[in-house]
Design a protein around this motif. Sequence first.
Motif, PDB file in Angstrom:
ATOM      1  N   ALA A  88       0.854  -1.200  -0.036  1.00  0.00           N
ATOM      2  CA  ALA A  88       0.014   0.000  -0.040  1.00  0.00           C
ATOM      3  C   ALA A  88       1.024   1.040  -0.003  1.00  0.00           C
ATOM      4  N   PHE A  89       1.905   1.214   0.764  1.00  0.00           N
ATOM      5  CA  PHE A  89       3.101   2.479   0.759  1.00  0.00           C
ATOM      6  C   PHE A  89       3.413   2.622  -0.604  1.00  0.00           C
ATOM      7  N   HIS A  90       3.759   1.576  -1.315  1.00  0.00           N
ATOM      8  CA  HIS A  90       4.418   1.830  -2.493  1.00  0.00           C
ATOM      9  C   HIS A  90       3.290   2.177  -3.488  1.00  0.00           C
ATOM     10  N   THR A  91       2.333   1.795  -3.688  1.00  0.00           N
ATOM     11  CA  THR A  91       0.936   2.242  -4.236  1.00  0.00           C
ATOM     12  C   THR A  91       0.592   3.630  -4.101  1.00  0.00           C
ATOM     13  N   HIS A  92       0.755   4.094  -2.914  1.00  0.00           N
ATOM     14  CA  HIS A  92       0.146   5.517  -2.648  1.00  0.00           C
ATOM     15  C   HIS A  92       1.657   6.453  -2.825  1.00  0.00           C
ATOM     16  N   THR A  93       2.625   6.206  -2.593  1.00  0.00           N
ATOM     17  CA  THR A  93       3.698   6.974  -2.533  1.00  0.00           C
ATOM     18  C   THR A  93       4.717   7.026  -3.539  1.00  0.00           C
ATOM     19  N   SER A  94       4.908   5.812  -4.271  1.00  0.00           N
ATOM     20  CA  SER A  94       5.965   5.654  -5.231  1.00  0.00           C
ATOM     21  C   SER A  94       5.449   6.323  -6.809  1.00  0.00           C
ATOM     22  N   PRO A  95       6.738   6.912  -7.237  1.00  0.00           N
ATOM     23  CA  PRO A  95       6.555   7.141  -8.530  1.00  0.00           C
ATOM     24  C   PRO A  95       6.945   6.480  -9.612  1.00  0.00           C
ATOM     25  N   ILE A  96       7.210   5.037  -9.096  1.00  0.00           N
ATOM     26  CA  ILE A  96       7.596   3.838  -9.855  1.00  0.00           C
ATOM     27  C   ILE A  96       6.524   2.921  -9.937  1.00  0.00           C
ATOM     28  N   HIS A  97       5.184   3.111  -9.257  1.00  0.00           N
ATOM     29  CA  HIS A  97       4.148   1.967  -9.096  1.00  0.00           C
ATOM     30  C   HIS A  97       3.651   1.760 -10.401  1.00  0.00           C
ATOM     31  N   SER A  98       3.189   0.672 -10.535  1.00  0.00           N
ATOM     32  CA  SER A  98       2.693   0.173 -11.730  1.00  0.00           C
ATOM     33  C   SER A  98       1.034   0.525 -11.816  1.00  0.00           C
TER      34      SER A  98
END
Length: 98
Positions: A88-98
Amino acid sequence: MSGTTRSSAGLDTRRRQILYRSWHRGMREMDLIMGRFADAEIGELSEEDLDEFERLIEVTDRDLLGWITGEIETPSNFDTPLFKRLKAFHTHTSPIHS
């Protein structure tokens, strides 16, 4: 350069080691995913969470990235509350999420 934005000052040895390992995985995408999560959460993780995060650090980059992006089904023994927080952290904060 590691990419970390968090100082390891004030962290115990275990947390400093986890922070370092999170930013030095080998695959830059996974450095960003694990490292950014560690920067944000390392100070607040419980001992149980740290155990689980260390277990996730041992997973190969290719598998872990596949689980996070949903390209590979996450094995039930890794589909933990901490893994869900990481995803969830990756999905909501990362500019590299898919």
